[in-house]
Design an enzyme around this catalytic site. Structure first.
Site, PDB file in Angstrom:
ATOM      1  N   ASP A  77      -3.380  -8.491  61.310  1.00 21.51           N
ATOM      2  CA  ASP A  77      -2.123  -7.757  61.127  1.00 21.51           C
ATOM      3  C   ASP A  77      -1.262  -8.349  60.017  1.00 21.51           C
ATOM      4  O   ASP A  77      -1.433  -9.502  59.599  1.00 21.51           O
ATOM      5  CB  ASP A  77      -1.321  -7.705  62.436  1.00 21.51           C
ATOM      6  CG  ASP A  77      -1.073  -9.086  63.036  1.00 21.51           C
ATOM      7  OD1 ASP A  77      -1.936  -9.983  62.889  1.00 21.51           O
ATOM      8  OD2 ASP A  77      -0.014  -9.289  63.660  1.00 21.51           O
ATOM      9  N   GLU A 135      -1.325 -10.554  65.992  1.00 20.16           N
ATOM     10  CA  GLU A 135      -0.978 -11.970  66.190  1.00 20.16           C
ATOM     11  C   GLU A 135       0.522 -12.190  66.062  1.00 20.16           C
ATOM     12  O   GLU A 135       1.081 -13.083  66.691  1.00 20.16           O
ATOM     13  CB  GLU A 135      -1.718 -12.846  65.171  1.00 20.16           C
ATOM     14  CG  GLU A 135      -1.612 -14.347  65.430  1.00 20.16           C
ATOM     15  CD  GLU A 135      -0.307 -14.969  64.942  1.00 20.16           C
ATOM     16  OE1 GLU A 135       0.181 -15.922  65.597  1.00 20.16           O
ATOM     17  OE2 GLU A 135       0.221 -14.511  63.914  1.00 20.16           O
TER      18      GLU A 135
END
Length: 389
Positions: A77, A135
């Site tokens: 991400d 994350e």
């Protein structure tokens, strides 16, 4: 005989990384990122590819003989940051940037998959490659994957994080606590508003908030041992809109970072007690939302020894260092909470090379020359543990 680093597909990793960098996606929204990873993996042999949670990609490589199951993880991400980095492949998604290097983590793990997927006959056991979403945003993609069973059959797990201000390709390791538990609290103080000329008729939430903050800042200096690590930081204090009106509410947000479970619990209780006592003293009420975020990454001693042994082969002792304990949060902790593992640091370039801006900075940049080292570390760890003798 070529080294494992020389076998890494450097040109491919650069291509994959630059595509991901141009098309970053925020936590829990990595739809196209996951599709791209699946597309790349489709060209590699001997893999079983699946998805345990939304936008996750799990690739499994089974060796010719049975053995342990080792997991390697990369996060995928990006961050809600407008890119200012001086690169030829900037983000094409306004307000979104790979400012933490997750694009590089993904590319390096893909590089390791490409090489290891052709070595099925050399592996006794199973490799699980985890491409993990979210994350950056609690509760974190790792926690959701663990709950979905990704670690149930895993014996050990490994991951890396790229870092600027460190020469290209250096490897940093640390045993024990390697990151901080990262908790967040939001406090709303309900007082009583009044005109600025009649403060005696108010229950001033600004004054109450200031007193709370001053007392919170004393927790670390007066209640925590200097041999323990803890940080309490206030990032938001909002109250009022004009000079001559005492508002009736105030909002405070802060973060707590700790490396010790007992200290973490103590600070939470101490913060709650201070808020309760100060508000009662001034006849205010409050609403406190205390969110327990990621726990600390705890690097297993034996797993870290395996990383050290791999690093000695890939870069040599002269290119290794002991990584400092960091107070940043990292949801790799969800994996090390349930299985032994180790999380290590990869040098991404020095300030002299333009890599002087830390992770999460809009000018964050790394040198792509480090990719072959990071990818080789993944592969070497697997071959050291699962390689057929």
């Amino acid at each position: 005989m070529t080294t494992i680093q020389e076998q890494m597909p450097q040109a491919d990793m650069v291509k994959w990384r630059r595509h991901l960098h141009r098309h970053p996606e925020l936590s829990f929204h990595e739809v196209e990122t996951a599709k791209y990873i699946q597309k790349v993996l489709a060209d590699f042999p001997n893999l079983e590819v699946s998805s345990l949670t939304e936008n996750s990609v799990i690739a499994v490589l089974k060796g010719d003989k049975p053995g342990k199951t080792i997991a390697l993880r990369a996060d995928i991400d990006a961050l809600p940051i407008e890119e200012e980095a001086d690169v030829d492949f900037p983000s094409e998604n306004p307000g979104v940037m790979h400012a933490c290097g997750h694009d590089t983590h993904t590319a390096m793990l893909l590089g390791a998959v490409k090489v290891l997927s052709t070595m099925q006959d050399k592996i006794a056991g199973t490799v699980k490659f985890i491409f993990q979403p979210a994350e950056e945003e609690p509760p974190g993609g790792a926690k959701l994957l663990v709950e979905a069973g990704v670690m149930d059959d895993v014996d050990m797990v490994f991951g890396l994080h790229i870092a600027p201000n460190i020469p290209v390709g250096m490897i940093g390791t640390r045993k024990g606590a390697a990151s901080a538990a990262s908790d967040v609290f939001t406090l709303k103080i309900q007082g009583k508003g009044s005109h600025g000329s009649t403060p005696d008729l108010s229950v001033d939430p600004i004054m109450i908030g200031v007193e709370i903050i001053n007392n919170l800042n004393n927790i670390v200096s007066r209640n925590i041992s200097p041999f323990d690590n803890a940080v309490i930081s206030i990032g938001e204090f909002n109250a009022g809109k004009t000079a001559n009106v005492i508002p009736d509410t105030a909002q405070i947000q802060g973060t707590v970072r700790t490396n010790n479970k007992e200290v973490r619990s103590f600070i939470q209780k101490r913060i709650e007690a201070i808020i309760d006592n100060v508000c009662k003293m001034y006849d205010a009420t409050y609403d406190l939302d205390y969110l327990l975020g990621y726990s600390e990454v705890n690097n297993d001693s034996d797993a870290t020894d395996l990383v050290i042994a791999a690093a000695e082969k890939v870069v040599g002792k002269e290119r290794m260092f002991e990584a400092p304990k960091m107070m940043g949060g990292e949801d790799f902790s969800a994996y090390t909470d349930v299985k032994p593992g180790s999380f290590f640091i990869l040098g991404g370039g020095t300030a002299a090379e333009g890599c002087g801006y830390m992770n999460h900075h809009p000018k964050f940049k790394i040198m792509e020359e480090c990719f072959s080292v990071g990818s080789a570390m993944h592969a070497q760890i697997i071959l050291d543990i699962l390689g057929q003798k």
